[in-house]
Design a protein around this motif. Structure first.
Motif, short mmCIF file in Angstrom:
data_model
loop_
_atom_site.label_atom_id
_atom_site.label_comp_id
_atom_site.label_asym_id
_atom_site.label_seq_id
_atom_site.Cartn_x
_atom_site.Cartn_y
_atom_site.Cartn_z
N ASP A 1 98.42 46.93 -90.70
CA ASP A 1 98.12 45.71 -91.47
C ASP A 1 97.57 44.61 -90.56
N ASP A 2 98.14 44.46 -89.37
CA ASP A 2 97.65 43.43 -88.45
C ASP A 2 96.19 43.67 -88.09
N ILE A 3 95.84 44.91 -87.81
CA ILE A 3 94.44 45.23 -87.48
C ILE A 3 93.55 44.97 -88.70
N TYR A 4 93.96 45.48 -89.83
CA TYR A 4 93.15 45.33 -91.05
C TYR A 4 92.91 43.86 -91.37
N LEU A 5 93.96 43.05 -91.36
CA LEU A 5 93.82 41.64 -91.72
C LEU A 5 92.95 40.87 -90.72
N CYS A 6 93.04 41.21 -89.46
CA CYS A 6 92.20 40.55 -88.45
C CYS A 6 90.73 40.90 -88.68
N VAL A 7 90.46 42.16 -88.94
CA VAL A 7 89.07 42.57 -89.18
C VAL A 7 88.55 41.96 -90.47
N ARG A 8 89.36 41.94 -91.53
CA ARG A 8 88.94 41.33 -92.79
C ARG A 8 88.68 39.84 -92.62
N LEU A 9 89.52 39.16 -91.84
CA LEU A 9 89.31 37.74 -91.57
C LEU A 9 87.98 37.54 -90.84
N GLY B 1 75.01 38.17 -78.00
CA GLY B 1 74.07 39.27 -78.17
C GLY B 1 73.93 39.78 -79.60
N GLY B 2 74.08 38.89 -80.58
CA GLY B 2 73.94 39.29 -81.97
C GLY B 2 75.18 39.91 -82.59
N TYR B 3 76.32 39.79 -81.91
CA TYR B 3 77.58 40.35 -82.42
C TYR B 3 78.66 39.28 -82.40
N LEU B 4 79.48 39.28 -83.45
CA LEU B 4 80.64 38.39 -83.49
C LEU B 4 81.87 39.22 -83.10
N HIS B 5 82.38 38.94 -81.91
CA HIS B 5 83.54 39.66 -81.37
C HIS B 5 84.81 38.89 -81.70
N VAL B 6 85.92 39.61 -81.82
CA VAL B 6 87.21 38.97 -82.07
C VAL B 6 88.24 39.54 -81.10
N HIS B 7 89.05 38.64 -80.55
CA HIS B 7 90.19 39.04 -79.72
C HIS B 7 91.44 38.53 -80.41
#
Length: 118
Positions: free
Chosen positions: A63-71, A43-49
């Motif tokens: 840091d884990d959250i930040y690095l996952c979102v930055r990746l 739907g036009g969004y790139l989701h990450v799990h």
């Protein structure tokens, strides 16, 4: 390879980046905290799990959250260079599963008694 996979097949369900390979553990081997990352575009969004085995709330959680979102943002930027469909795709949901989210007693005191607040 994840960039190439998503560029070739934007709707793939197989955009999985493993961190943990069971054959690497061997006798006395250590299982990493991060197990992997799964991206899916819908739907036009790139989701990450982001499933992880264990996480120290005081030292690593942010840091884990930040690095996952930055990746994920890096991945989206790279995809935009390769395929026009990605130009309109926005960052989507971030979901995280943590088997053991823990906070040690000494760190609890630092957080909630004002010592070394970060």
């Amino acid at each position: 390879s994840i960039v190439g996979l998503l560029a070739q097949d934007p709707l793939t369900r197989q955009a999985w980046l493993p961190i943990y390979f069971p054959e690497d553990t061997g006798a006395g081997g250590r299982v990493p905290c991060s197990l992997g990352y799964h991206w899916i575009m819908r739907g036009g969004y790139l989701h990450v799990h982001y499933p992880i085995r264990s996480c120290d709330f005081y030292r690593h959680f942010r840091d884990d959250i930040y690095l996952c979102v930055r990746l994920t943002l890096w991945l989206l930027a790279e995809l935009r260079k390769l395929h026009p469909i990605w130009e309109e795709v926005k960052p989507g949901f971030f979901s995280m599963w943590i088997g053991s989210l823990h906070l040690f007693v000494n760190d609890y005191h630092k957080l909630f008694r004002g010592e070394n607040n970060r």
